[in-house]
Design a protein around this motif. Sequence first.
Motif, PDB file in Angstrom:
ATOM      1  N   LYS A 168       5.335   4.824   7.821  1.00  0.00           N
ATOM      2  CA  LYS A 168       4.086   4.856   8.582  1.00  0.00           C
ATOM      3  C   LYS A 168       3.980   3.634   9.497  1.00  0.00           C
ATOM      4  O   LYS A 168       4.559   2.584   9.225  1.00  0.00           O
ATOM      5  CB  LYS A 168       2.883   4.894   7.646  1.00  0.00           C
ATOM      6  N   ILE A 169       3.193   3.767  10.558  1.00  0.00           N
ATOM      7  CA  ILE A 169       3.051   2.699  11.543  1.00  0.00           C
ATOM      8  C   ILE A 169       1.683   2.006  11.429  1.00  0.00           C
ATOM      9  O   ILE A 169       1.615   0.778  11.417  1.00  0.00           O
ATOM     10  CB  ILE A 169       3.229   3.252  12.978  1.00  0.00           C
ATOM     11  N   LYS A 170       0.625   2.779  11.334  1.00  0.00           N
ATOM     12  CA  LYS A 170      -0.726   2.204  11.283  1.00  0.00           C
ATOM     13  C   LYS A 170      -0.940   1.467   9.966  1.00  0.00           C
ATOM     14  O   LYS A 170      -0.483   1.929   8.911  1.00  0.00           O
ATOM     15  CB  LYS A 170      -1.778   3.302  11.424  1.00  0.00           C
ATOM     16  N   PRO A 171      -1.624   0.315   9.993  1.00  0.00           N
ATOM     17  CA  PRO A 171      -1.830  -0.477   8.775  1.00  0.00           C
ATOM     18  C   PRO A 171      -2.448   0.307   7.614  1.00  0.00           C
ATOM     19  O   PRO A 171      -1.985   0.189   6.477  1.00  0.00           O
ATOM     20  CB  PRO A 171      -2.750  -1.609   9.221  1.00  0.00           C
ATOM     21  N   ALA A 172      -3.463   1.107   7.874  1.00  0.00           N
ATOM     22  CA  ALA A 172      -4.108   1.874   6.797  1.00  0.00           C
ATOM     23  C   ALA A 172      -3.136   2.892   6.200  1.00  0.00           C
ATOM     24  O   ALA A 172      -3.113   3.099   4.981  1.00  0.00           O
ATOM     25  CB  ALA A 172      -5.362   2.576   7.314  1.00  0.00           C
ATOM     26  N   ASP A 173      -2.307   3.492   7.048  1.00  0.00           N
ATOM     27  CA  ASP A 173      -1.312   4.458   6.574  1.00  0.00           C
ATOM     28  C   ASP A 173      -0.217   3.759   5.772  1.00  0.00           C
ATOM     29  O   ASP A 173       0.261   4.283   4.762  1.00  0.00           O
ATOM     30  CB  ASP A 173      -0.694   5.220   7.740  1.00  0.00           C
ATOM     31  N   LYS A 174       0.185   2.547   6.220  1.00  0.00           N
ATOM     32  CA  LYS A 174       1.181   1.766   5.479  1.00  0.00           C
ATOM     33  C   LYS A 174       0.660   1.409   4.094  1.00  0.00           C
ATOM     34  O   LYS A 174       1.398   1.467   3.112  1.00  0.00           O
ATOM     35  CB  LYS A 174       1.525   0.471   6.219  1.00  0.00           C
ATOM     36  N   LEU A 175      -0.612   1.035   4.020  1.00  0.00           N
ATOM     37  CA  LEU A 175      -1.210   0.693   2.730  1.00  0.00           C
ATOM     38  C   LEU A 175      -1.197   1.902   1.799  1.00  0.00           C
ATOM     39  O   LEU A 175      -0.805   1.787   0.635  1.00  0.00           O
ATOM     40  CB  LEU A 175      -2.633   0.175   2.914  1.00  0.00           C
ATOM     41  N   ALA A 176      -1.595   3.051   2.298  1.00  0.00           N
ATOM     42  CA  ALA A 176      -1.607   4.269   1.479  1.00  0.00           C
ATOM     43  C   ALA A 176      -0.194   4.614   1.015  1.00  0.00           C
ATOM     44  O   ALA A 176       0.025   4.965  -0.150  1.00  0.00           O
ATOM     45  CB  ALA A 176      -2.212   5.432   2.263  1.00  0.00           C
ATOM     46  N   GLU A 177       0.783   4.489   1.896  1.00  0.00           N
ATOM     47  CA  GLU A 177       2.175   4.771   1.539  1.00  0.00           C
ATOM     48  C   GLU A 177       2.674   3.768   0.489  1.00  0.00           C
ATOM     49  O   GLU A 177       3.361   4.148  -0.464  1.00  0.00           O
ATOM     50  CB  GLU A 177       3.053   4.707   2.789  1.00  0.00           C
ATOM     51  N   THR A 178       2.324   2.505   0.654  1.00  0.00           N
ATOM     52  CA  THR A 178       2.697   1.472  -0.313  1.00  0.00           C
ATOM     53  C   THR A 178       2.125   1.784  -1.688  1.00  0.00           C
ATOM     54  O   THR A 178       2.833   1.711  -2.701  1.00  0.00           O
ATOM     55  CB  THR A 178       2.210   0.089   0.163  1.00  0.00           C
ATOM     56  N   LEU A 179       0.871   2.149  -1.739  1.00  0.00           N
ATOM     57  CA  LEU A 179       0.234   2.482  -3.019  1.00  0.00           C
ATOM     58  C   LEU A 179       0.901   3.684  -3.676  1.00  0.00           C
ATOM     59  O   LEU A 179       1.138   3.688  -4.881  1.00  0.00           O
ATOM     60  CB  LEU A 179      -1.260   2.732  -2.819  1.00  0.00           C
ATOM     61  N   ARG A 180       1.241   4.702  -2.877  1.00  0.00           N
ATOM     62  CA  ARG A 180       1.922   5.883  -3.424  1.00  0.00           C
ATOM     63  C   ARG A 180       3.289   5.511  -4.004  1.00  0.00           C
ATOM     64  O   ARG A 180       3.652   5.950  -5.098  1.00  0.00           O
ATOM     65  CB  ARG A 180       2.101   6.966  -2.360  1.00  0.00           C
ATOM     66  N   LEU A 181       4.043   4.686  -3.270  1.00  0.00           N
ATOM     67  CA  LEU A 181       5.353   4.259  -3.766  1.00  0.00           C
ATOM     68  C   LEU A 181       5.234   3.475  -5.069  1.00  0.00           C
ATOM     69  O   LEU A 181       6.010   3.675  -5.992  1.00  0.00           O
ATOM     70  CB  LEU A 181       6.064   3.420  -2.712  1.00  0.00           C
ATOM     71  N   MET A 182       4.270   2.585  -5.121  1.00  0.00           N
ATOM     72  CA  MET A 182       4.105   1.757  -6.320  1.00  0.00           C
ATOM     73  C   MET A 182       3.665   2.608  -7.524  1.00  0.00           C
ATOM     74  O   MET A 182       4.108   2.370  -8.636  1.00  0.00           O
ATOM     75  CB  MET A 182       3.101   0.647  -6.058  1.00  0.00           C
ATOM     76  N   GLN A 183       2.845   3.609  -7.295  1.00  0.00           N
ATOM     77  CA  GLN A 183       2.405   4.480  -8.386  1.00  0.00           C
ATOM     78  C   GLN A 183       3.552   5.342  -8.904  1.00  0.00           C
ATOM     79  O   GLN A 183       3.557   5.717 -10.070  1.00  0.00           O
ATOM     80  CB  GLN A 183       1.237   5.359  -7.933  1.00  0.00           C
ATOM     81  N   SER A 184       4.511   5.640  -8.056  1.00  0.00           N
ATOM     82  CA  SER A 184       5.616   6.495  -8.471  1.00  0.00           C
ATOM     83  C   SER A 184       6.693   5.715  -9.255  1.00  0.00           C
ATOM     84  O   SER A 184       7.591   6.323  -9.816  1.00  0.00           O
ATOM     85  CB  SER A 184       6.255   7.166  -7.258  1.00  0.00           C
ATOM     86  N   MET A 185       6.593   4.412  -9.280  1.00  0.00           N
ATOM     87  CA  MET A 185       7.600   3.594  -9.983  1.00  0.00           C
ATOM     88  C   MET A 185       7.318   3.541 -11.462  1.00  0.00           C
ATOM     89  O   MET A 185       6.381   3.512 -12.015  1.00  0.00           O
ATOM     90  CB  MET A 185       7.624   2.183  -9.421  1.00  0.00           C
TER      91      MET A 185
END
Length: 46
Positions: free
Chosen positions: A29-46
């Motif tokens: 993702k490019i937009k900061p809010a989208d990057k944050l959401a993607e980061t949270l999803r990745l961390m939850q999947s670990m």
Amino acid sequence: MVEVSGQKLMLTRNKDYILINKRFPRLTKIKPADKLAETLRLMQSM
């Protein structure tokens, strides 16, 4: 610790980097809010 550098998600635990397949996870993702959401999803999947 969680750090985003460009498109890399850099996770640190006990001063050691957490790598997936010997690489830092990449964000798409490019937009900061989208990057944050993607980061949270990745961390939850670990």
